[in-house]
Design a protein around this motif. Structure first.
Motif, mmCIF file in Angstrom:
data_model
loop_
_atom_site.group_PDB
_atom_site.id
_atom_site.type_symbol
_atom_site.label_atom_id
_atom_site.label_comp_id
_atom_site.label_asym_id
_atom_site.label_seq_id
_atom_site.Cartn_x
_atom_site.Cartn_y
_atom_site.Cartn_z
ATOM 1 N N HIS A 1 10.906 13.064 2.714
ATOM 2 C CA HIS A 1 12.099 12.357 3.207
ATOM 3 C C HIS A 1 12.258 11.103 2.349
ATOM 4 O O HIS A 1 11.856 10.016 2.718
ATOM 5 C CB HIS A 1 11.933 11.995 4.683
ATOM 6 N N GLY A 2 12.813 11.310 1.171
ATOM 7 C CA GLY A 2 12.912 10.227 0.207
ATOM 8 C C GLY A 2 13.970 9.201 0.570
ATOM 9 O O GLY A 2 14.874 9.459 1.364
ATOM 10 N N PRO A 3 13.882 7.999 -0.015
ATOM 11 C CA PRO A 3 14.845 6.938 0.272
ATOM 12 C C PRO A 3 16.175 7.132 -0.456
ATOM 13 O O PRO A 3 16.230 7.789 -1.492
ATOM 14 C CB PRO A 3 14.124 5.686 -0.252
ATOM 15 N N LEU A 4 17.218 6.527 0.106
ATOM 16 C CA LEU A 4 18.504 6.510 -0.584
ATOM 17 C C LEU A 4 18.430 5.666 -1.849
ATOM 18 O O LEU A 4 19.148 5.903 -2.818
ATOM 19 C CB LEU A 4 19.596 5.936 0.328
ATOM 20 N N ALA A 5 17.571 4.653 -1.818
ATOM 21 C CA ALA A 5 17.363 3.777 -2.969
ATOM 22 C C ALA A 5 15.981 3.167 -2.839
ATOM 23 O O ALA A 5 15.455 3.025 -1.733
ATOM 24 C CB ALA A 5 18.438 2.688 -3.029
ATOM 25 N N TYR A 6 15.383 2.798 -3.956
ATOM 26 C CA TYR A 6 14.073 2.166 -3.918
ATOM 27 C C TYR A 6 13.991 1.109 -5.012
ATOM 28 O O TYR A 6 14.818 1.070 -5.924
ATOM 29 C CB TYR A 6 12.953 3.196 -4.079
ATOM 30 N N GLY A 7 12.994 0.242 -4.902
ATOM 31 C CA GLY A 7 12.869 -0.786 -5.919
ATOM 32 C C GLY A 7 11.854 -1.838 -5.552
ATOM 33 O O GLY A 7 10.822 -1.537 -4.935
ATOM 34 N N ALA A 8 12.170 -3.096 -5.908
ATOM 35 C CA ALA A 8 11.217 -4.195 -5.746
ATOM 36 C C ALA A 8 11.895 -5.389 -5.097
ATOM 37 O O ALA A 8 13.086 -5.625 -5.279
ATOM 38 C CB ALA A 8 10.647 -4.588 -7.107
ATOM 39 N N GLY B 1 3.796 4.154 -10.869
ATOM 40 C CA GLY B 1 3.148 4.792 -9.723
ATOM 41 C C GLY B 1 4.075 4.899 -8.530
ATOM 42 O O GLY B 1 4.086 5.910 -7.820
ATOM 43 N N MET B 2 4.887 3.870 -8.311
ATOM 44 C CA MET B 2 5.833 3.919 -7.193
ATOM 45 C C MET B 2 6.894 4.986 -7.433
ATOM 46 O O MET B 2 7.250 5.740 -6.523
ATOM 47 C CB MET B 2 6.491 2.558 -6.984
ATOM 48 N N SER B 3 7.420 5.042 -8.647
ATOM 49 C CA SER B 3 8.435 6.052 -8.962
ATOM 50 C C SER B 3 7.891 7.455 -8.736
ATOM 51 O O SER B 3 8.577 8.322 -8.167
ATOM 52 C CB SER B 3 8.902 5.895 -10.416
ATOM 53 N N ASP B 4 6.676 7.681 -9.180
ATOM 54 C CA ASP B 4 6.057 9.003 -8.979
ATOM 55 C C ASP B 4 5.915 9.325 -7.492
ATOM 56 O O ASP B 4 6.168 10.451 -7.062
ATOM 57 C CB ASP B 4 4.685 9.044 -9.649
ATOM 58 N N MET B 5 5.516 8.325 -6.713
ATOM 59 C CA MET B 5 5.339 8.523 -5.275
ATOM 60 C C MET B 5 6.671 8.841 -4.599
ATOM 61 O O MET B 5 6.767 9.774 -3.783
ATOM 62 C CB MET B 5 4.728 7.271 -4.650
ATOM 63 N N VAL B 6 7.699 8.080 -4.926
ATOM 64 C CA VAL B 6 9.012 8.265 -4.300
ATOM 65 C C VAL B 6 9.557 9.657 -4.565
ATOM 66 O O VAL B 6 10.121 10.305 -3.663
ATOM 67 C CB VAL B 6 9.994 7.185 -4.804
ATOM 68 N N GLU B 7 9.401 10.134 -5.771
ATOM 69 C CA GLU B 7 9.936 11.445 -6.125
ATOM 70 C C GLU B 7 9.257 12.584 -5.368
ATOM 71 O O GLU B 7 9.820 13.670 -5.245
ATOM 72 C CB GLU B 7 9.798 11.667 -7.639
ATOM 73 N N ALA C 1 0.831 -1.204 0.000
ATOM 74 C CA ALA C 1 0.000 0.000 0.000
ATOM 75 C C ALA C 1 0.868 1.258 0.000
ATOM 76 O O ALA C 1 1.776 1.389 0.823
ATOM 77 C CB ALA C 1 -0.907 0.007 1.227
ATOM 78 N N PRO C 2 0.600 2.200 -0.899
ATOM 79 C CA PRO C 2 1.389 3.441 -0.916
ATOM 80 C C PRO C 2 1.313 4.214 0.392
ATOM 81 O O PRO C 2 2.298 4.823 0.817
ATOM 82 C CB PRO C 2 0.791 4.235 -2.084
ATOM 83 N N GLU C 3 0.151 4.183 1.066
ATOM 84 C CA GLU C 3 0.012 4.902 2.327
ATOM 85 C C GLU C 3 0.947 4.328 3.398
ATOM 86 O O GLU C 3 1.489 5.069 4.220
ATOM 87 C CB GLU C 3 -1.439 4.834 2.815
ATOM 88 N N GLU C 4 1.130 3.014 3.373
ATOM 89 C CA GLU C 4 2.010 2.388 4.350
ATOM 90 C C GLU C 4 3.469 2.734 4.045
ATOM 91 O O GLU C 4 4.276 2.937 4.958
ATOM 92 C CB GLU C 4 1.798 0.874 4.357
ATOM 93 N N TYR C 5 3.805 2.807 2.784
ATOM 94 C CA TYR C 5 5.151 3.209 2.378
ATOM 95 C C TYR C 5 5.444 4.629 2.859
ATOM 96 O O TYR C 5 6.521 4.912 3.398
ATOM 97 C CB TYR C 5 5.256 3.120 0.856
ATOM 98 N N LYS C 6 4.475 5.516 2.675
ATOM 99 C CA LYS C 6 4.641 6.902 3.115
ATOM 100 C C LYS C 6 4.757 6.983 4.634
ATOM 101 O O LYS C 6 5.525 7.795 5.165
ATOM 102 C CB LYS C 6 3.462 7.739 2.631
ATOM 103 N N ALA C 7 4.007 6.140 5.339
ATOM 104 C CA ALA C 7 4.083 6.128 6.802
ATOM 105 C C ALA C 7 5.467 5.707 7.275
ATOM 106 O O ALA C 7 6.013 6.257 8.237
ATOM 107 C CB ALA C 7 3.022 5.193 7.376
ATOM 108 N N ALA C 8 6.059 4.731 6.591
ATOM 109 C CA ALA C 8 7.407 4.287 6.935
ATOM 110 C C ALA C 8 8.422 5.396 6.673
ATOM 111 O O ALA C 8 9.374 5.580 7.449
ATOM 112 C CB ALA C 8 7.763 3.040 6.142
ATOM 113 N N ALA C 9 8.232 6.155 5.604
ATOM 114 C CA ALA C 9 9.122 7.276 5.305
ATOM 115 C C ALA C 9 9.062 8.318 6.409
ATOM 116 O O ALA C 9 10.096 8.859 6.841
ATOM 117 C CB ALA C 9 8.744 7.900 3.966
ATOM 118 N N GLU C 10 7.860 8.612 6.893
ATOM 119 C CA GLU C 10 7.716 9.595 7.966
ATOM 120 C C GLU C 10 8.343 9.082 9.260
ATOM 121 O O GLU C 10 8.970 9.842 10.007
ATOM 122 C CB GLU C 10 6.246 9.926 8.189
ATOM 123 N N ALA C 11 8.192 7.785 9.512
ATOM 124 C CA ALA C 11 8.795 7.201 10.709
ATOM 125 C C ALA C 11 10.315 7.292 10.659
ATOM 126 O O ALA C 11 10.967 7.565 11.680
ATOM 127 C CB ALA C 11 8.366 5.740 10.847
#
Length: 339
Positions: free
Chosen positions: A203-210, A193-199, A155-165
């Motif tokens: 507080h973006g990640p040092l790296a992202y992927g699958a 969609g994930m790439s758009d969200m990450v950008e 879920a994108p919302e959960e990914y964003k929550a982890a970024a905030e944490a």
């Protein structure tokens, strides 16, 4: 946030991550249904052996045994009050192994999904998800983790929550999602969609992927989807070692070390900088992957035919990014634990 991983990314063309956690722990005697995180205090020698196996095989990055170390998952084992303790212990053992290696090795604090369904489809609120991830992050930080490693998110919302944490904990982080049939996560997100969200993250990640998913071929098609977006953030590929098969009462993955060596080279050529394995990947696979990356010059971006010829066919006809691709109708968000 300058840290060991960011420094390595500045000086290396590729980094080898680790392999499976669950697969290797099951081989050490972990029983299905048990919480692996309890082994961080009850079976410390085995957890040290797990970490050392990856480091000795050549991994530059390895994940802590804390995938299910959030309060929601630990509650299933009456361990919801042990979040800080278990995460700190898992990271402390990892720090000891990394520091004894004689080279720069990154301890990545594994943070898996909560296993709960977020609002409005479920009851988990965004603030509750942030709170759970933050509590886990503080334990990993206290234990000496270099970065947080958010993985197998749908879920994108959960990914964003982890970024905030991660921001609240003052830690750099990396984050992968798991893409299933038709190139989408269980909640319908595509690689684009994930790439758009990450950008767009503050507080973006040092790296992202699958990671994980349905096979190495599908995962590399997703990596190609990320690369096509042209983002400068390094990409992560952590594919399964083949396809799971049920043999004599146990799950086995049919990917050989030679297949995973081919996968590693193709992952790098597809655009990934951090390359590792997920379910079924053992130190034997990692040794071959490291050798292949060291000995094989980087080549052009592979075609889909080249990927399937080397690794096997895709599970679906498309990667989920075309306009006529239907959105997944699945609504579950209980990600299984990578094995």
């Amino acid at each position: 946030m300058t840290n060991r991983l960011s420094r390595l990314l500045e000086t290396r063309d590729w980094l080898l991550a680790d392999g499976a956690t669950g697969t290797n722990l099951f081989n050490m005697g972990l029983m299905a249904g048990d919480a692996p995180e309890f082994w961080n205090v009850n079976e410390t020698a085995k957890i040290k052996a797990l970490y050392k196996g990856a480091v000795d095989a050549g991994s530059d990055i390895f994940l802590t045994n804390t995938f299910g170390g959030n309060a929601a998952r630990l509650k299933l084992h009456d361990g919801q009050d042990r979040v800080f303790e278990l995460n700190k212990a898992g990271a402390e053992i990892a720090r000891e192994v990394a520091d004894a290696s004689g080279r720069s090795v990154v301890v990545a604090g594994s943070v898996g999904p909560t296993g709960e369904i977020m609002e409005p489809m479920g009851t988990l609120t965004y603030s509750s998800a942030v709170e759970m991830f933050h509590a886990q992050a503080e334990g990993l930080k206290a234990g000496g983790a270099d970065v947080l490693w958010v993985e197998t998110i749908s879920a994108p919302e959960e990914y964003k929550a982890a970024a905030e944490a991660a921001l609240l904990a003052g830690m750099a982080w990396c984050g992968t999602m798991s893409f299933d049939t038709a190139g989408r996560t269980m909640m319908g997100l595509t690689s684009q969609g994930m790439s758009d969200m990450v950008e767009k993250l503050d507080h973006g990640p040092l790296a992202y992927g699958a990671n994980c998913g349905v096979g190495a071929s599908d995962l590399l098609r997703t990596i190609l989807g990320f690369a096509a977006q042209g983002a400068e953030t390094p990409l992560i590929a952590k594919g399964n070692a083949g396809i799971p098969k049920y043999v004599d009462g146990h799950i086995h993955y049919d990917g050989t070390p030679e297949l995973m060596a081919n996968y590693a080279v193709l992952a790098r050529n597809s655009g990934a900088t951090i390359i590792g394995g997920c379910c079924g990947t053992t130190p034997d696979h990692l040794v071959k992957m490291r050798a292949a990356l060291e000995e094989t010059p980087k080549g052009p971006r592979p075609t889909l035919d080249q990927i399937t010829s080397a690794l096997g066919g895709f599970s679906s006809a498309t990667d989920g990014t075309s306009d006529d691709e239907p959105v997944s109708t699945r609504r579950g968000n209980r990600r299984r634990r990578p094995t």
